[in-house]
Design an enzyme around this catalytic site. Structure first.
Site, PDB file in Angstrom:
ATOM      1  N   LYS A 272     -14.603  11.016  61.778  1.00  0.00           N
ATOM      2  CA  LYS A 272     -13.159  10.784  61.654  1.00  0.00           C
ATOM      3  C   LYS A 272     -12.700   9.836  62.757  1.00  0.00           C
ATOM      4  O   LYS A 272     -12.954  10.078  63.941  1.00  0.00           O
ATOM      5  CB  LYS A 272     -12.433  12.117  61.852  1.00  0.00           C
ATOM      6  CG  LYS A 272     -11.590  12.560  60.692  1.00  0.00           C
ATOM      7  CD  LYS A 272     -10.835  13.815  61.110  1.00  0.00           C
ATOM      8  CE  LYS A 272     -10.063  14.382  59.977  1.00  0.00           C
ATOM      9  NZ  LYS A 272      -9.222  15.495  60.390  1.00  0.00           N
ATOM     10  N   LEU A 273     -12.020   8.796  62.340  1.00  0.00           N
ATOM     11  CA  LEU A 273     -11.427   7.857  63.304  1.00  0.00           C
ATOM     12  C   LEU A 273      -9.966   7.671  62.922  1.00  0.00           C
ATOM     13  O   LEU A 273      -9.644   7.511  61.737  1.00  0.00           O
ATOM     14  CB  LEU A 273     -12.130   6.496  63.222  1.00  0.00           C
ATOM     15  CG  LEU A 273     -13.530   6.389  63.812  1.00  0.00           C
ATOM     16  CD1 LEU A 273     -14.164   5.058  63.397  1.00  0.00           C
ATOM     17  CD2 LEU A 273     -13.491   6.481  65.345  1.00  0.00           C
TER      18      LEU A 273
END
Ligand code: E4P
Length: 201
Positions: free
Chosen positions: A88-89
């Site tokens: 997740k970014l």
């Protein structure tokens, strides 16, 4: 449509897999903190629960990291822990180059904290495996959310992007249904949203 559980609570995740076969898990720093366990310990426990399945677990890079040089090695380190992990970014400008670099190495990214169709478009252009538009906050703010999701689905389909759309920050069953009507691929929500939604009123 796939149902993901938004949680880092190991017992809750095991329950949701058993009770209604959730398709994946999304974690975030707040959920990890609420689990009361150290980050590495809890993500390894969750990885064990889904080992040998196609269920993905979204695991977030330290949200204080704001440069390519910080994000990339952390993303690679997390991805190496489990084949189920999707990194997740946050949808911020420095992340787009990281998403591209990771995609070239077949590391899947969930580009999160998307609040506009423009952000979604750029995340898809960058090669994000998942994109996560957040709807709960927008609705609380008085915005209409079904057309927001529909716009993102239409853009994805217009240009044949490969990204799957996870509708996130989902607060109730009506938002799940709105997401389904708008043809989103996935919703992620807490256990209570599913359990309340499954009840006969
Ligand atoms: C999704 O991946 C997020 O973890 C989640 O939906 C965040 O929702 P919140 O608004 O409840 O923090």
């Amino acid at each position: 449509m796939q149902f993901f559980l938004d949680s880092a609570h190991v017992k809750e995740i095991a329950y949701a897999i058993d009770a209604f076969n959730i398709d994946g898990v999304t974690t975030n720093p707040r959920h990890i903190q609420a689990s009361g366990k150290p980050f590495m310990a809890v993500i390894r426990e969750i990885a064990k629960l889904v080992e040998g399945t196609s269920k993905t677990v979204s695991v977030e890079v330290n949200p204080h990291f704001m440069t390519y040089e910080e994000m990339l090695p952390e993303a690679e380190k997390l991805a190496a822990i489990s084949p189920n992990f999707v990194i997740k970014l946050q949808c911020v400008e420095p992340a787009f180059k990281v998403i591209e670099a990771l995609a070239k190495k077949d590391i899947r990214v969930n580009c999160t904290l998307i609040f506009s169709a423009m952000q979604a478009l750029q995340a898809m252009r960058s090669g994000a495996y998942y994109i996560s538009p957040f709807i709960g906050w927008k609705e609380t703010n008085g915005e209409e959310i079904r057309s927001f999701i529909e716009d993102i689905v239409t853009i994805r389909d217009n240009y044949d992007f490969d990204s799957q759309i996870i509708v996130a920050a989902v607060r109730n069953a009506r938002q799940v249904v709105d997401s389904a009507v708008a043809a989103a691929d996935i919703v992620t929500a807490g256990l209570a949203v599913y359990q309340e939604g499954f009840q006969h009123p």
